[in-house]
Scaffold this active site. Sequence first.
Site, PDB file in Angstrom:
ATOM      1  CG  ASN A  84       7.175   3.355 -13.801  1.00 27.68           C
ATOM      2  OD1 ASN A  84       7.098   4.274 -12.976  1.00 27.68           O
ATOM      3  ND2 ASN A  84       8.274   3.120 -14.513  1.00 27.68           N
ATOM      4  CD1 TRP A 136       7.069  -1.399  -4.774  1.00 28.01           C
ATOM      5  CD2 TRP A 136       7.881  -1.734  -2.718  1.00 28.01           C
ATOM      6  NE1 TRP A 136       7.622  -0.218  -4.341  1.00 28.01           N
ATOM      7  CE2 TRP A 136       8.137  -0.389  -3.078  1.00 28.01           C
ATOM      8  CE3 TRP A 136       8.311  -2.180  -1.463  1.00 28.01           C
ATOM      9  CZ2 TRP A 136       8.777   0.504  -2.239  1.00 28.01           C
ATOM     10  CZ3 TRP A 136       8.957  -1.289  -0.628  1.00 28.01           C
ATOM     11  CH2 TRP A 136       9.169   0.037  -1.019  1.00 28.01           C
ATOM     12  CD  GLU A 158      -1.556 -10.542  -0.668  1.00 29.95           C
ATOM     13  OE1 GLU A 158      -2.717 -10.883  -0.394  1.00 29.95           O
ATOM     14  OE2 GLU A 158      -0.562 -11.171  -0.292  1.00 29.95           O
ATOM     15  CB  THR A 174      -4.468   0.305  -2.665  1.00 24.49           C
ATOM     16  OG1 THR A 174      -5.315   0.609  -3.794  1.00 24.49           O
ATOM     17  CG2 THR A 174      -3.010   0.312  -3.098  1.00 24.49           C
ATOM     18  CB  SER A 175      -8.131   0.703   1.023  1.00 24.67           C
ATOM     19  OG  SER A 175      -7.560  -0.017   2.102  1.00 24.67           O
ATOM     20  CD  GLU A 176      -6.967   4.152  -1.603  1.00 22.59           C
ATOM     21  OE1 GLU A 176      -7.140   4.829  -0.576  1.00 22.59           O
ATOM     22  OE2 GLU A 176      -6.107   3.231  -1.681  1.00 22.59           O
TER      23      GLU A 176
END
Length: 377
Positions: free
Chosen positions: A125, A153, A360, A362-364
Amino acid sequence: MFKFTEEQIMIRDMVREFTKNEVEPRDKWMDENGFDWEVHKKLCEAGLMGIHLPEQYGGGGGDAVMSEIVINEIAKGSASVALFLDADWLAADMIYVHGSEEQKNHYLPLAAEGKIFAFGLTESNAGSDAAAIKSVAVKQPDGSYVLNGGKAWITNSGVADYYLIMAKTDPEAGAKGISVFIVPKDAEGLTVGKFEHKMGMCGSATCELSFDNIKLPADALVGKEGAGFKIAMMALDGARISIGAIASGLAQHAMEVAKNYANERVTFGKPIAKYQGVAFKFADMAAKIRAIDLMVWDTAQMKSEGQRHTVEAAELKLMSSKWCCEICDECIQVLGGNGYSREFHVERFYRDAKLLEIGEGTSEIQRMVISGAVLAK
């Protein structure tokens, strides 16, 4: 234009040959079977596991540029193996940069000889919102800690010898209450979950971790209490350069397969490479790869010189991951129906590439980092 030194060129050529002979032939096997201990053994024998560490700890003494040369060349044979190295170095470097002399002298020689390290920040979470982690390390009267919680992950989990775990020592302090701890794989109370069945990067191990009253000595703490979030973010700045190096290597691998196919596949009496609709795809791919490379070496040099590179690393990761996905997609298109088949490799490259837009940061998240810096007053 960035120019490599003679030593860097020598290492590049050595790793390129190593990858061709020892790594690339195993990539399809890893996609189907998972982590390859034989490849790990050969990485150790070649001295590549610790090439980024100082010689005093048994490493190769390579700087950030040398490290990315290795990652880039390995990625031309297997993005999974390159990602494994990236995650290993990301964790071990936290000890190198922020650890005590005792920790460096103990753990870094182990890293150089091939013991595997893993970076543990993400939770089920708490992904992009890393400061929202729930794992807690409670300090005891004798100075030790008791760790509870879990991670999700985590690259290299299930094969790692040591985990660098971020946990809250002051849950009320938010990001400033996070600390870093070294947790050995045999720690009582550590449970490693099943290996995840992923879309791509199947040659790198990924599992969940569970912590049940793990007792950690005082010297398991890396850096100061409360400095963990800053330590993790600094480490990720460097790791994002490696994502760019992986993107370049993977894209070059895909384009090479597509290039060979385009020159051999004949339709309407001539190779499809002779058709402008196909040829222009390669023009776009080559331009994107060159742009990635220029950013990789420029940002790696900044890190090597001790310059802050948070924004530059975010820019590199954002664009390199995007372009790598686009290039792999176009390579599938060049191969047509064959590109959709697992026998022709490029579909695997596309599945591997997608992780680069997620892992590592996200693109956001990269866009948040970049825009925050650009719009700052």
